[in-house]
Design a protein around this motif. Structure first.
Motif, PDB file in Angstrom:
ATOM      1  N   ALA A 269      80.878  -1.766  -3.932  1.00  0.00           N
ATOM      2  CA  ALA A 269      81.065  -0.320  -4.061  1.00  0.00           C
ATOM      3  C   ALA A 269      79.786   0.399  -4.463  1.00  0.00           C
ATOM      4  O   ALA A 269      79.567   1.558  -4.084  1.00  0.00           O
ATOM      5  CB  ALA A 269      82.167  -0.031  -5.079  1.00  0.00           C
ATOM      6  N   ILE A 270      78.921  -0.279  -5.221  1.00  0.00           N
ATOM      7  CA  ILE A 270      77.656   0.325  -5.656  1.00  0.00           C
ATOM      8  C   ILE A 270      76.815   0.742  -4.458  1.00  0.00           C
ATOM      9  O   ILE A 270      76.156   1.787  -4.471  1.00  0.00           O
ATOM     10  CB  ILE A 270      76.864  -0.675  -6.525  1.00  0.00           C
ATOM     11  CG1 ILE A 270      77.593  -0.950  -7.839  1.00  0.00           C
ATOM     12  CG2 ILE A 270      75.453  -0.154  -6.807  1.00  0.00           C
ATOM     13  CD1 ILE A 270      76.935  -2.030  -8.685  1.00  0.00           C
ATOM     14  N   PHE A 271      76.845  -0.066  -3.403  1.00  0.00           N
ATOM     15  CA  PHE A 271      75.992   0.159  -2.240  1.00  0.00           C
ATOM     16  C   PHE A 271      76.565   1.222  -1.292  1.00  0.00           C
ATOM     17  O   PHE A 271      75.889   1.639  -0.363  1.00  0.00           O
ATOM     18  CB  PHE A 271      75.787  -1.149  -1.475  1.00  0.00           C
ATOM     19  CG  PHE A 271      74.919  -2.140  -2.202  1.00  0.00           C
ATOM     20  CD1 PHE A 271      73.587  -2.299  -1.862  1.00  0.00           C
ATOM     21  CD2 PHE A 271      75.438  -2.911  -3.235  1.00  0.00           C
ATOM     22  CE1 PHE A 271      72.781  -3.209  -2.535  1.00  0.00           C
ATOM     23  CE2 PHE A 271      74.643  -3.819  -3.916  1.00  0.00           C
ATOM     24  CZ  PHE A 271      73.312  -3.970  -3.572  1.00  0.00           C
ATOM     25  N   TYR A 272      77.804   1.627  -1.521  1.00  0.00           N
ATOM     26  CA  TYR A 272      78.442   2.622  -0.645  1.00  0.00           C
ATOM     27  C   TYR A 272      78.745   3.928  -1.368  1.00  0.00           C
ATOM     28  O   TYR A 272      79.450   4.781  -0.837  1.00  0.00           O
ATOM     29  CB  TYR A 272      79.746   2.055  -0.080  1.00  0.00           C
ATOM     30  CG  TYR A 272      79.570   0.948   0.927  1.00  0.00           C
ATOM     31  CD1 TYR A 272      79.446   1.224   2.287  1.00  0.00           C
ATOM     32  CD2 TYR A 272      79.522  -0.386   0.532  1.00  0.00           C
ATOM     33  CE1 TYR A 272      79.297   0.213   3.224  1.00  0.00           C
ATOM     34  CE2 TYR A 272      79.366  -1.411   1.460  1.00  0.00           C
ATOM     35  CZ  TYR A 272      79.252  -1.102   2.798  1.00  0.00           C
ATOM     36  OH  TYR A 272      79.105  -2.116   3.718  1.00  0.00           O
ATOM     37  N   THR A 320      78.182   7.708  -9.385  1.00  0.00           N
ATOM     38  CA  THR A 320      77.773   6.820  -8.287  1.00  0.00           C
ATOM     39  C   THR A 320      76.250   6.726  -8.189  1.00  0.00           C
ATOM     40  O   THR A 320      75.701   5.678  -7.854  1.00  0.00           O
ATOM     41  CB  THR A 320      78.353   7.300  -6.948  1.00  0.00           C
ATOM     42  OG1 THR A 320      78.014   8.678  -6.735  1.00  0.00           O
ATOM     43  CG2 THR A 320      79.863   7.150  -6.933  1.00  0.00           C
ATOM     44  N   GLN A 321      75.560   7.809  -8.501  1.00  0.00           N
ATOM     45  CA  GLN A 321      74.096   7.785  -8.476  1.00  0.00           C
ATOM     46  C   GLN A 321      73.564   6.847  -9.554  1.00  0.00           C
ATOM     47  O   GLN A 321      72.614   6.086  -9.317  1.00  0.00           O
ATOM     48  CB  GLN A 321      73.545   9.195  -8.663  1.00  0.00           C
ATOM     49  CG  GLN A 321      73.784  10.103  -7.459  1.00  0.00           C
ATOM     50  CD  GLN A 321      73.381  11.543  -7.722  1.00  0.00           C
ATOM     51  OE1 GLN A 321      72.852  11.865  -8.791  1.00  0.00           O
ATOM     52  NE2 GLN A 321      73.630  12.420  -6.762  1.00  0.00           N
ATOM     53  N   ARG A 326      71.423  -0.447 -10.297  1.00  0.00           N
ATOM     54  CA  ARG A 326      71.581  -1.894 -10.432  1.00  0.00           C
ATOM     55  C   ARG A 326      71.607  -2.629  -9.091  1.00  0.00           C
ATOM     56  O   ARG A 326      71.831  -3.839  -9.057  1.00  0.00           O
ATOM     57  CB  ARG A 326      72.856  -2.203 -11.220  1.00  0.00           C
ATOM     58  CG  ARG A 326      72.883  -1.616 -12.617  1.00  0.00           C
ATOM     59  CD  ARG A 326      74.016  -2.164 -13.452  1.00  0.00           C
ATOM     60  NE  ARG A 326      73.859  -3.592 -13.713  1.00  0.00           N
ATOM     61  CZ  ARG A 326      74.703  -4.300 -14.475  1.00  0.00           C
ATOM     62  NH1 ARG A 326      75.746  -3.707 -15.031  1.00  0.00           N
ATOM     63  NH2 ARG A 326      74.507  -5.587 -14.667  1.00  0.00           N
ATOM     64  N   GLN A 327      71.388  -1.937  -7.990  1.00  0.00           N
ATOM     65  CA  GLN A 327      71.496  -2.579  -6.683  1.00  0.00           C
ATOM     66  C   GLN A 327      70.613  -3.815  -6.541  1.00  0.00           C
ATOM     67  O   GLN A 327      71.027  -4.828  -5.981  1.00  0.00           O
ATOM     68  CB  GLN A 327      71.171  -1.571  -5.572  1.00  0.00           C
ATOM     69  CG  GLN A 327      72.256  -0.532  -5.346  1.00  0.00           C
ATOM     70  CD  GLN A 327      71.924   0.386  -4.170  1.00  0.00           C
ATOM     71  OE1 GLN A 327      70.841   0.306  -3.587  1.00  0.00           O
ATOM     72  NE2 GLN A 327      72.844   1.256  -3.817  1.00  0.00           N
ATOM     73  N   SER A 328      69.390  -3.742  -7.047  1.00  0.00           N
ATOM     74  CA  SER A 328      68.448  -4.852  -6.860  1.00  0.00           C
ATOM     75  C   SER A 328      68.922  -6.142  -7.528  1.00  0.00           C
ATOM     76  O   SER A 328      68.530  -7.238  -7.121  1.00  0.00           O
ATOM     77  CB  SER A 328      67.065  -4.475  -7.413  1.00  0.00           C
ATOM     78  OG  SER A 328      67.128  -4.203  -8.804  1.00  0.00           O
ATOM     79  N   GLU A 329      69.783  -6.030  -8.538  1.00  0.00           N
ATOM     80  CA  GLU A 329      70.277  -7.215  -9.238  1.00  0.00           C
ATOM     81  C   GLU A 329      71.134  -8.099  -8.336  1.00  0.00           C
ATOM     82  O   GLU A 329      71.289  -9.292  -8.604  1.00  0.00           O
ATOM     83  CB  GLU A 329      71.112  -6.804 -10.459  1.00  0.00           C
ATOM     84  CG  GLU A 329      70.332  -6.086 -11.531  1.00  0.00           C
ATOM     85  CD  GLU A 329      71.230  -5.709 -12.697  1.00  0.00           C
ATOM     86  OE1 GLU A 329      72.006  -6.571 -13.154  1.00  0.00           O
ATOM     87  OE2 GLU A 329      71.170  -4.545 -13.145  1.00  0.00           O
TER      88      GLU A 329
END
Length: 348
Positions: A269-272, A320-321, A326-329
């Motif tokens: 969900a983080i990536f969308y 959401t922003q 944390r996406q890179s994790e």
């Protein structure tokens, strides 16, 4: 390195996806074999670089005596594979498979790494005892949360390694719809009934919204009956291959598990840019800071979850922003490097 992955099945499921994604990624630089107990077609795509193997035992129930015989047969077959493969490391996934692999590798010199995907606080007494006996035999243990790391301190080499996100979503410019999605198996621990009960409390607020239940399981029929009494647009979609299309459209992801280690949906969900609303499971507390990058209910009751869902309808973009940080994790390159480093250090 020559690495053997071992998992019970390659059907739809979180651990199955992680094993498949990680095996695919590591196969670009290492010799990877992937062993499962049945011979069913994998639900997730497996690279041609990965050598797919099967013990052809399946997961059928043969009664007490029959199941014991099957387990001993699995242990012997696993031992032959591990001993004959000259692997630099074996990585096993899930509780029962971990125990079988550790039993099968007794007195062998092959380093055994086990990946734990169950939340420690919901282990039965039987599982606590078995893991206390066998897990210290592992060369290394990966866990998903800080709580699990603390619980398994009786294992000599333990490390938190998150589940990987194996792709970067594209075409995210399309406008979001008034869509709430639930992602997970339709079984009692996943708490879809909690979600549906919370929806019943918000029927007026959710007029004009669509709800999609993505998953299948033993509770589906009962849950569909419950949904019939809720005056909302609720669709049970079953297991879907195109889950990214739902993420692209959805504004809210509902995660109402009674217990959860580190569900993949938390990460996806983080990536969308989908707002995560969750019950206070270990996984939720590991990946969501309530009010900063998602919302966590105060307890597991429908009333508390409904309160957070209602709050989510305001769709604060900051949540959401903030989650994007944390996406890179969870990047697959990050995770595969962590595994290679873990194996190399633990073997010394």
């Amino acid at each position: 390195m020559r690495i053997l992955f071992v998992i019970s099945t390659l059907r739809a499921g979180g651990a199955e996806r992680v094993a498949s994604v990680l095996a695919n990624a590591l196969s670009n630089a290492h010799e990877i074999s992937l062993l499962r107990f049945d011979d069913a077609k994998p639900f997730y795509e497996i690279n041609q670089n990965v050598k797919l193997m099967s013990l052809e035992y399946g997961v059928s129930d043969f009664g007490l005596i029959g199941n014991l015989k099957k387990r001993f047969s699995k242990i012997l077959a696993l031992r032959n594979v591990i001993n004959g493969g000259k692997f630099d490391a074996v990585i096993s996934f899930m509780d029962s498979t971990n125990l079988l692999v550790l039993a099968a590798s007794t007195w062998l010199k092959t380093p055994i790494f086990i990946s734990e995907h169950s939340y420690c606080k919901f282990l039965s007494l039987k599982w606590r005892i078995l893991k206390r006996i066998f897990y210290p035999l592992a060369t290394g243990l990966s866990v998903l949360t800080k709580e699990d790391l603390e619980y398994y301190k009786f294992v000599k080499n333990t490390k938190i390694i998150y589940n990987p996100m194996n792709f970067v979503p594209s075409n995210l410019s399309q406008p979001k719809e008034n869509l709430i999605i639930f992602v997970g198996r339709l079984i009692e621990p996943k708490g879809c009934d909690i979600f549906l009960s919370s929806l019943k409390l918000l029927q007026n607020e959710l007029k004009g919204w669509k709800i999609a239940i993505l998953g299948d399981g033993d509770e589906r029929v009962n849950l569909q009956k419950t949904a019939q009494n809720i005056n909302l647009d609720i669709e049970f979609c079953g297991m879907v291959q195109n889950i990214d299309e739902f993420y692209k459209k959805a504004k809210i992801l509902a995660l109402s598990s009674r217990f959860e280690g580190l569900g993949n949906a938390f990460i996806e969900a983080i990536f969308y840019d989908v707002l995560r609303v969750a019950t206070p499971t270990s996984g939720a507390k590991e990946l969501i800071k309530d009010g900063f990058d998602g919302l966590i209910s105060s307890d597991f009751e429908p009333e508390s979850f409904a309160k957070k869902l209602k709050e989510a309808l305001n769709l604060d973009a900051n949540l959401t922003q903030n989650a994007r940080v944390r996406q890179s994790e969870f990047d697959i390159k990050t995770i595969q490097n962590q595994w290679v480093d873990f194996i190399q250090k633990a073997k010394k």
